[in-house]
Scaffold this motif. Sequence first.
Motif, PDB file in Angstrom:
ATOM      1  N   ALA A  55      18.563  39.128  73.065  1.00 41.78           N
ATOM      2  CA  ALA A  55      19.770  37.957  72.690  1.00 41.78           C
ATOM      3  C   ALA A  55      20.656  38.654  71.687  1.00 41.78           C
ATOM      4  N   ARG A  56      22.086  38.329  71.512  1.00 41.50           N
ATOM      5  CA  ARG A  56      23.004  38.863  70.616  1.00 41.50           C
ATOM      6  C   ARG A  56      22.225  38.397  69.255  1.00 41.50           C
ATOM      7  N   HIS A  57      22.701  39.156  68.169  1.00 47.36           N
ATOM      8  CA  HIS A  57      22.051  38.961  66.902  1.00 47.36           C
ATOM      9  C   HIS A  57      23.126  39.110  66.020  1.00 47.36           C
ATOM     10  N   GLU A  58      22.691  38.561  64.782  1.00 44.87           N
ATOM     11  CA  GLU A  58      23.600  38.851  63.605  1.00 44.87           C
ATOM     12  C   GLU A  58      22.812  39.096  62.295  1.00 44.87           C
ATOM     13  N   THR A  59      23.411  39.535  61.457  1.00 47.06           N
ATOM     14  CA  THR A  59      22.404  39.787  60.103  1.00 47.06           C
ATOM     15  C   THR A  59      23.110  38.853  58.763  1.00 47.06           C
ATOM     16  N   VAL A  60      22.049  38.313  58.515  1.00 45.88           N
ATOM     17  CA  VAL A  60      22.563  37.125  57.363  1.00 45.88           C
ATOM     18  C   VAL A  60      21.660  37.206  56.083  1.00 45.88           C
ATOM     19  N   PRO A  61      22.024  36.738  55.095  1.00 49.70           N
ATOM     20  CA  PRO A  61      21.120  36.894  53.839  1.00 49.70           C
ATOM     21  C   PRO A  61      20.005  36.138  54.206  1.00 49.70           C
ATOM     22  N   ALA A  62      19.086  36.614  53.643  1.00 43.52           N
ATOM     23  CA  ALA A  62      17.559  36.183  53.910  1.00 43.52           C
ATOM     24  C   ALA A  62      17.487  34.688  53.714  1.00 43.52           C
ATOM     25  N   ASP A  63      18.093  34.187  52.691  1.00 43.30           N
ATOM     26  CA  ASP A  63      17.894  32.491  52.381  1.00 43.30           C
ATOM     27  C   ASP A  63      18.631  31.885  53.507  1.00 43.30           C
TER      28      ASP A  63
END
Length: 513
Positions: A435-443
């Motif tokens: 799947a397409r993904h994104e990087t986000v802050p862990a919280d």
Amino acid sequence: MATVTPPASSPAPSDPRDPLGLAADAPLLDGWLRFDDQVRAGTVTPFTIPGHKQRTHLVGDVVRGDVPLFAGVDTMKQAGGLLAEAERRAAVLWGVDWCRISVGGATHGNQAVALALGRPGQEVVVSRTLHRSLLLGMVLAGLRPVWVRPAMDAATGLPAAVPVDAVRAALAAHPGACAVVLGDPSYVGTVGDVAGHAAVAHAAGVPLVVDAAWAAHFGFSPATPRHALADGADAVVTSAHKTLPAWSQAAFVLARTTRAGGLLDPDRLERGFEATHTTSPAGAVLASADASRALLERHGAGLVERLVALVRGARDRLAAVPGLAVLDDRPDDHPDGPLRVDPAKLVVLLAGTGAHGHAVEADLLAAGITLEMADRDVLVPMVTLSDDATTVGRLVDALVEAVGRRRGAPRTVTPSPAWTVAPATATDPRTAFFARHETVPADAAVGRVSAELVAPYPPGVPVLAPGETVTAPALDALRATLADGGRIAYAADPTLATLQVVERSADTPTISG
């Protein structure tokens, strides 16, 4: 470095490269020795890979002994049939009809077997505490995991066996499952009822596959449990380089196929193995696996008994240290409940001493002693066939000294998140992986679907896997491991400041059944 003394029945070795004279029973080792003789004599001038041409004048001794299988151990066209003969001998030794020797470790073996089990979209009953390689094998094969979890041993904070009833219930609830895949023994040496699992799997008409990466020594002496194939497993993946004296990445993949009354298709196994294997296998790795097989066949009983005795002696000495404990068998009537443990596995429990495992490990490293695993409460020093009383005595002396230096107030055991975090499955691993993904802050990742695999290492057991919902307990447990000095592996951001999650999108790819 301590050496293994040839058994009294062995002839005096004439070649220091083969001190026990195993080449007569190990065709790949014999081929490696013959090619090495030609290199030393200068009678071979290779115009094939590897590029170093067995010469050390450019990068030094790091390439010494590296001989390819093709146009090295055997001819480019495999005219000698050495690999096939070595694999045939291994299959006979383990009592099955199919074997391949891998130069990609049990990781490759697990992924090859995963490709042979079912079709994309099918479910497979899998132990959650298996190595990440099996989960990524399910990504390759498009299988959907049905997790079964081991019982937790309250006294030690370590995983015990997966209950047979848990597998029975999983198969009943998921009648379309194509296989059962378990790890036995576990990373910490706890042993389950393989025969019971085999009976349950076979009653459901599916094969039992056992990741026995840590158990290549099982079944060659009454001092250890029988190997899983003898207890009814249909396939076993085992590392030759963990307890046996093989090169790193050497492993055996062994199976009882439909040709011999089993439940696995030999053609699918063959295709799965080749699909994930290198086309340039290292002949030295293969030869060392073949030599280890011959060693077990000739001298396994005595060497394994000696190994078990060494570990028994180490356990007894360490258990006599106030507050220190070791993982060991417990009888059925024990107050803490029964437990079966690999008698050749040394697992040291520190909580009663107050010493911190990372501090003890640091002291051991300063003394030139490396460990397989260390966390706050548990140390795992690997003792193998290559050890002797001198090496094990040095380990125990250093351990006792370091624990004495690092003592503190006794504490309660805190189990590793690798054993305790419950997975929250949102979709199958393959769908999430592609799947397409994104990087986000862990919280901000809490409540989202993980696109990556995250695990404390060692042992490399996933706490988060592709397709699972990131939960606050999982994130908190990983952060606690990191803060305590542990290593977080496989994550794109090992500091855990960010996580990779599946994009919120209506066109996430799905598996067709």
